[in-house]
Design a protein around this motif. Structure first.
Motif, PDB file in Angstrom:
ATOM      1  N   SER A 119       0.853  -1.179   0.000  1.00  0.00           N
ATOM      2  CA  SER A 119       0.000   0.000   0.000  1.00  0.00           C
ATOM      3  C   SER A 119       0.891   1.231   0.000  1.00  0.00           C
ATOM      4  O   SER A 119       2.121   1.120   0.036  1.00  0.00           O
ATOM      5  N   HIS A 120       0.278   2.387  -0.011  1.00  0.00           N
ATOM      6  CA  HIS A 120       1.036   3.630  -0.033  1.00  0.00           C
ATOM      7  C   HIS A 120       1.159   4.196   1.376  1.00  0.00           C
ATOM      8  O   HIS A 120       0.255   4.043   2.199  1.00  0.00           O
ATOM      9  N   CYS A 121       2.283   4.839   1.643  1.00  0.00           N
ATOM     10  CA  CYS A 121       2.466   5.509   2.934  1.00  0.00           C
ATOM     11  C   CYS A 121       1.342   6.524   3.097  1.00  0.00           C
ATOM     12  O   CYS A 121       1.115   7.345   2.208  1.00  0.00           O
ATOM     13  N   PRO A 122       0.618   6.488   4.217  1.00  0.00           N
ATOM     14  CA  PRO A 122      -0.522   7.399   4.392  1.00  0.00           C
ATOM     15  C   PRO A 122      -0.126   8.866   4.533  1.00  0.00           C
ATOM     16  O   PRO A 122      -0.991   9.732   4.519  1.00  0.00           O
ATOM     17  N   CYS A 140       3.166  10.378   2.874  1.00  0.00           N
ATOM     18  CA  CYS A 140       3.784  10.882   1.642  1.00  0.00           C
ATOM     19  C   CYS A 140       3.262  10.188   0.394  1.00  0.00           C
ATOM     20  O   CYS A 140       3.586  10.602  -0.723  1.00  0.00           O
ATOM     21  N   PHE A 141       2.488   9.099   0.569  1.00  0.00           N
ATOM     22  CA  PHE A 141       1.832   8.368  -0.524  1.00  0.00           C
ATOM     23  C   PHE A 141       2.801   7.610  -1.437  1.00  0.00           C
ATOM     24  O   PHE A 141       2.422   7.175  -2.528  1.00  0.00           O
ATOM     25  N   GLU A 142       4.050   7.419  -0.995  1.00  0.00           N
ATOM     26  CA  GLU A 142       4.966   6.571  -1.765  1.00  0.00           C
ATOM     27  C   GLU A 142       4.593   5.112  -1.535  1.00  0.00           C
ATOM     28  O   GLU A 142       4.214   4.724  -0.430  1.00  0.00           O
ATOM     29  N   TYR A 143       4.721   4.283  -2.584  1.00  0.00           N
ATOM     30  CA  TYR A 143       4.376   2.867  -2.481  1.00  0.00           C
ATOM     31  C   TYR A 143       5.378   2.178  -1.558  1.00  0.00           C
ATOM     32  O   TYR A 143       6.572   2.121  -1.843  1.00  0.00           O
ATOM     33  N   SER A 164       9.627   0.791  -1.659  1.00  0.00           N
ATOM     34  CA  SER A 164      10.339   1.971  -1.185  1.00  0.00           C
ATOM     35  C   SER A 164      11.710   1.595  -0.636  1.00  0.00           C
ATOM     36  O   SER A 164      11.886   0.548  -0.005  1.00  0.00           O
ATOM     37  N   MET A 180       4.002   2.715   7.751  1.00  0.00           N
ATOM     38  CA  MET A 180       4.353   3.980   7.128  1.00  0.00           C
ATOM     39  C   MET A 180       5.870   4.130   7.193  1.00  0.00           C
ATOM     40  O   MET A 180       6.559   3.353   7.855  1.00  0.00           O
ATOM     41  N   CYS A 213       8.267   9.604   8.181  1.00  0.00           N
ATOM     42  CA  CYS A 213       6.917  10.165   8.247  1.00  0.00           C
ATOM     43  C   CYS A 213       6.330   9.975   9.642  1.00  0.00           C
ATOM     44  O   CYS A 213       5.635  10.858  10.170  1.00  0.00           O
TER      45      CYS A 213
END
Length: 268
Positions: free
Chosen positions: A153-156, A158-161, A165, A178, A182
């Motif tokens: 899923s994406h970091c809640p 920064c939204f990076e996958y 990552s 996360m 962050c």
């Protein structure tokens, strides 16, 4: 013996002298998606995802890479560990599955078959959690709350996958994940709730004790002396408590991580 030594010297030529900000390696890649040459997939993705036209933005599929260019002799060739022209080792660590090269083996790279990609940190220090769908530190074996495919899923923030990552990640008490940086930034901003499920990310008992004291010291005016229904984000229980401007305490788990809700239908 001398021939073996000469071969080793040839393979080691230029080690740690080539590469980019992401990896030390002695080759570049030709991206199959756009036919352009880049030092690594991250360099490609950074350049291609920042294009002005959204239609042109894209990311590379690492497993699709077929051609590399030796940084020592500039020979373009099929993916392999050793350059077919000059004989240098294009990456001290090489994964034929991920088409990944890296001279800096202090990272302790390893390929995880379940993840399908290479990881860093040493194989013996990680295990693959089948439910979460990713590799975690062995310290977390039987010591974390599993959330199905939580890393895919994406970091809640920064939204990076998260799954691919290169940044360090952390697992919160609720099981969601996360980036560590962050997480730290949230803590510095006094944000203690998981951005996904709103449960407390850390032990807040000391803060709740201080809030108990503040509420006892702050009497509400008589016109605000009424009860409200609340839902606890930590234990998911509902209860009825006296209204207070500073917060509402869950009668089940003593958490102040609560929210006001409408009265349940059976209590209206």
């Amino acid at each position: 013996m001398e021939e073996d030594t000469a071969t080793e010297r040839k393979e080691d030529f230029g080690k740690m002298q080539y590469g980019c900000e992401h990896y030390k390696r002695r080759c570049k890649i030709r991206a199959p998606c756009c036919n352009q040459i880049f030092p690594c997939r991250h360099c490609h993705n950074e350049a291609m995802t920042s294009l002005s036209d959204p239609k042109d933005r894209h990311e590379i599929v690492r497993h699709d890479i077929k051609q590399v260019i030796c940084s020592v002799c500039n020979e373009e060739q099929q993916v392999a560990r050793v350059c077919s022209n000059c004989g240098v080792n294009m990456g001290e660590y090489f994964c034929d599955i991920c088409k990944f090269y890296d001279d800096d083996t202090e990272k302790q790279q390893f390929h995880c078959d379940e993840c399908g990609i290479c990881r860093v940190g040493g194989r013996e220090k990680f295990f693959h959690c089948q439910k979460c769908g990713s590799c975690y530190s062995v310290d977390l074996r039987d010591n974390h709350l599993c959330v199905e495919n939580s890393m895919r899923s994406h970091c809640p923030i920064c939204f990076e996958y998260l799954f691919e990552s290169v940044k360090s990640t952390t697992i919160m008490k609720c099981g969601h994940t996360m980036h560590v940086e962050c997480y730290i930034e949230m803590a510095n901003q006094n944000q203690y709730r998981c951005p996904i499920c709103s449960k407390s990310m850390i032990d807040m008992s000391r803060s709740w004790e201080l809030l108990d004291w503040e509420i006892r010291a702050t009497a509400m005016p008589e016109e605000y002396s009424h009860e409200v229904w609340i839902l606890c984000n930590d234990c998911n229980k509902t209860c009825k408590v006296f209204y207070h401007i500073l917060g509402h305490k869950c009668s089940s788990c003593n958490s102040y991580n609560t929210r006001k809700i409408a009265a349940p239908e059976d209590h209206e």
